[in-house]
Design a protein around this motif. Structure first.
Motif, mmCIF file in Angstrom:
data_model
loop_
_atom_site.group_PDB
_atom_site.id
_atom_site.type_symbol
_atom_site.label_atom_id
_atom_site.label_comp_id
_atom_site.label_asym_id
_atom_site.label_seq_id
_atom_site.Cartn_x
_atom_site.Cartn_y
_atom_site.Cartn_z
ATOM 1 N N VAL B 10 0.861 -1.186 0.000
ATOM 2 C CA VAL B 10 0.000 0.000 0.000
ATOM 3 C C VAL B 10 0.895 1.232 0.000
ATOM 4 O O VAL B 10 1.846 1.308 0.778
ATOM 5 N N THR B 11 0.625 2.163 -0.889
ATOM 6 C CA THR B 11 1.360 3.428 -0.896
ATOM 7 C C THR B 11 0.352 4.564 -0.847
ATOM 8 O O THR B 11 -0.510 4.667 -1.719
ATOM 9 N N ILE B 12 0.472 5.396 0.182
ATOM 10 C CA ILE B 12 -0.409 6.561 0.273
ATOM 11 C C ILE B 12 0.484 7.785 0.184
ATOM 12 O O ILE B 12 1.458 7.893 0.932
ATOM 13 N N SER B 13 0.201 8.679 -0.776
ATOM 14 C CA SER B 13 1.047 9.872 -0.857
ATOM 15 C C SER B 13 0.229 11.150 -0.873
ATOM 16 O O SER B 13 -0.759 11.264 -1.613
ATOM 17 N N ASP B 14 0.637 12.065 -0.012
ATOM 18 C CA ASP B 14 0.075 13.419 0.113
ATOM 19 C C ASP B 14 -1.447 13.424 0.141
ATOM 20 O O ASP B 14 -2.090 14.260 -0.481
ATOM 21 N N LEU B 15 -1.998 12.477 0.858
ATOM 22 C CA LEU B 15 -3.453 12.330 0.839
ATOM 23 C C LEU B 15 -4.140 13.253 1.849
ATOM 24 O O LEU B 15 -3.642 13.465 2.947
ATOM 25 N N LEU B 30 2.175 7.198 3.681
ATOM 26 C CA LEU B 30 2.367 5.918 4.366
ATOM 27 C C LEU B 30 2.729 4.859 3.341
ATOM 28 O O LEU B 30 2.129 4.787 2.266
ATOM 29 N N GLU B 31 3.738 4.069 3.665
ATOM 30 C CA GLU B 31 4.084 2.938 2.811
ATOM 31 C C GLU B 31 3.978 1.667 3.630
ATOM 32 O O GLU B 31 4.502 1.602 4.739
ATOM 33 N N VAL B 32 3.271 0.694 3.094
ATOM 34 C CA VAL B 32 3.175 -0.597 3.765
ATOM 35 C C VAL B 32 3.833 -1.613 2.850
ATOM 36 O O VAL B 32 3.431 -1.751 1.688
ATOM 37 N N HIS B 33 4.852 -2.282 3.339
ATOM 38 C CA HIS B 33 5.595 -3.231 2.510
ATOM 39 C C HIS B 33 4.973 -4.609 2.594
ATOM 40 O O HIS B 33 4.286 -4.918 3.560
ATOM 41 N N PRO B 34 5.242 -5.444 1.603
ATOM 42 C CA PRO B 34 4.734 -6.812 1.682
ATOM 43 C C PRO B 34 5.247 -7.504 2.944
ATOM 44 O O PRO B 34 6.407 -7.306 3.321
#
Lengths: 283, 255
Positions: B10-15, B30-34
């Protein structure tokens, strides 16, 4: 009771046979759709649709008697109004989250008002009471054929999409996340509800639709472990209420619609009390 | 860079997101890695559930982007197993445990009918969550902890790569909670775990990272809390979340 049975087979009283057959065959859609209405908790929506039916009936009468358009009778108007209400209510439930109940209330009243206005402008005397309170003894052969057609449609569609209807009723959000087009399934469910309500209006009248739609299913819900059982029981309970109601109304010379509703309500009350007593005894 | 994006679950940017004029989330990255296991904590109304709905694509951000496996959430939905709060369900709905779990297999056929493989997969998920013997029981007759596991089994039946859980430990006892984290540890070997909880001070040692949501999302470090007192209080080791302190996206802990 014997008088009731002889009345059923009396060749001079065909209306009584039609009433009984209509009641029994109509129990199929009443029980099946009633189950969905109860578990999805949309009896208010069913109420709004039923009151909109009067608008359609009024329009049908007006077009038929004032404009001379004979092919557009009250029945056609009722079906169209019910379906239109189903479409509007689907749109509202998906786009106006907070204000849904206000829209339902408005539709409820506007449907009635439109119907009464059309009836006021219709020449000749039309008694709105017969639509508000219904009379199963007035059903015609045409109504009976409508019942049979609705049986086929409801059994067919619910049979095919059973799991999808179940998913939309249990957890619409999750169903959507699984790629289901829940809006369309919900619309289909409301349209089937609308057609069933048109039939119910004929049997018990606009005002008492919700009772006969939800009480058999609510009674059945107390004895069921899954939706399929609940539908089956609801159909049986509904048929029993209608047949018993007709018998009692014949014996006591009272209108059948209210008797059917009172019987259904008494049985519902007893199952509720019975359930309480059972849980108390277990403790 | 592109390689890195693709490897993100999951990658969330400037939300940012607001309901009407009320800002719920702003400047979220937010970055969620495998195979990550991330716990999202925050006060009620802080935007935790909104964050989940944005990742699921049930809500659309006002600005910024959400990508799930480098796709739009709507396109990647089927790779997510979602576990909502069990308390939201109608306690009188007549449905069996197996029927609930089978819903994880929906959307695979036009009519919604389940094939034999679908039922087998559902039974396998039930076995994995230790519920195989209650498959035929009504959903309403089982305990809160069991209902929670049924919803996890349903999410597993979806066969996705990310498990998103919304306050799964609310209203369940400590016994069930310990079982629950054992199960998550097992699942984390093959899935990314993203869990939301209303607990603000403590998080299970199971989580690799903790994110705090209160309009903004911060990755906080954690301090291990051990000792007999804590064990007595909470029934296991915990880590304390240092809200006074921020760290990089990787997170770290003070032991």
């Amino acid at each position: 009771m014997t008088e009731f049975i002889s009345a059923v087979f009396d060749p001079t009283m065909p209306f009584f046979r039609y009433a009984l057959l209509t009641g029994i065959f109509a129990s199929l859609p009443f029980g099946i759709i009633g189950t969905f209405v109860v578990v999805r908790r949309i009896s208010y929506i069913a109420g709004a649709i039923s009151h909109c039916v009067l608008g359609g009936i009024g329009l049908g009468l007006y077009l038929e008697k004032a404009m001379g358009i004979t092919w557009f009778g009250p029945m056609t108007g009722a079906v169209l109004a019910a379906l239109l209400a189903a479409v509007i209510l689907t749109l509202v439930s998906h786009h106006a989250r907070q204000r849904e109940d206000s829209v339902i209330g408005a539709l409820w009243a506007v449907g009635m008002a439109t119907g009464l206005l059309f009836i006021a402008r219709t020449p000749g005397y039309v008694d709105p009471m017969s639509y508000l309170f219904g009379n199963i003894l007035l059903v015609s052969k045409g109504d009976f054929l409508f019942v049979l057609a609705l049986d086929v449609v409801v059994l067919g569609l619910v049979g095919i999409f059973y799991h999808k209807f179940l998913a939309v009723c249990f957890d619409e959000e999750f169903a959507r996340l699984r790629g289901m087009r829940t809006g369309w399934i919900y619309l289909l469910l409301l349209c089937l509800t609308a057609l069933t309500i048109v039939l119910l209006v004929r049997v018990v009248g606009i005002v008492m639709v919700i009772a006969l739609l939800t009480l058999p299913a609510a009674v059945a819900g107390n004895f069921s472990r899954n939706i399929f059982q609940m539908m089956l029981l609801a159909v049986l309970f509904c048929a029993a209420f209608v047949v018993l109601g007709l018998g009692v109304s014949f014996g006591l010379d009272l209108p059948s619609g209210p008797i059917i509703i009172v019987i259904a309500a008494i049985v519902y009350l007893f199952t509720l009390l019975g359930g309480r007593v059972m849980t108390a005894l277990k403790k | 860079m592109n390689q890195k994006l693709q490897s993100c679950a999951v990658t969330i940017s400037d939300l940012s997101f607001s309901y009407d004029s009320q800002v719920v989330l702003t400047d979220v990255n937010l970055e969620v890695h495998p195979f990550d296991s991330i716990c999202v904590v925050g006060p009620n109304g802080g935007g935790k559930t909104t964050l989940i709905k944005l990742i699921l694509g049930l809500l659309t951000p006002d600005t910024g982007t959400v990508r799930v496996f480098d796709k739009k959430p709507e396109e990647a939905r089927l790779r997510i197993g979602y576990v909502p709060q069990y308390a939201q369900y109608d306690p009188q709905f007549p449905i069996s445990v197996l029927e609930v779990v089978c819903m994880g297999r929906l959307g695979r056929s036009f009519t919604g009918r389940y094939s034999r493989q679908d039922r087998e997969q559902a039974m396998k998920s039930l076995a994995e969550t230790g519920l195989a013997d209650i498959a035929a029981r009504p959903f309403t007759f089982i305990s809160g902890g069991q209902r929670q596991r049924v919803l996890i089994a349903r999410a597993l039946a979806c066969g996705g790569d990310i498990l998103i859980l919304d306050e799964p430990t609310a209203n369940i006892d400590h016994e069930s909670e310990l079982q629950f984290f054992d199960l998550l540890t097992k699942l984390n070997k093959r899935m990314t775990i993203f869990m939301v909880t209303h607990e603000v001070g403590f998080a299970s040692t199971f989580f690799k990272r903790v994110a705090c949501v209160n309009k903004q999302v911060m990755i906080h470090p954690t301090s291990a809390l051990t000792g007999d007192l804590i064990r007595e209080m909470y029934g296991g080791d915990l880590q304390m979340i240092r809200h006074d302190h921020c760290c990089s996206g990787e997170g770290h802990s003070h032991d």
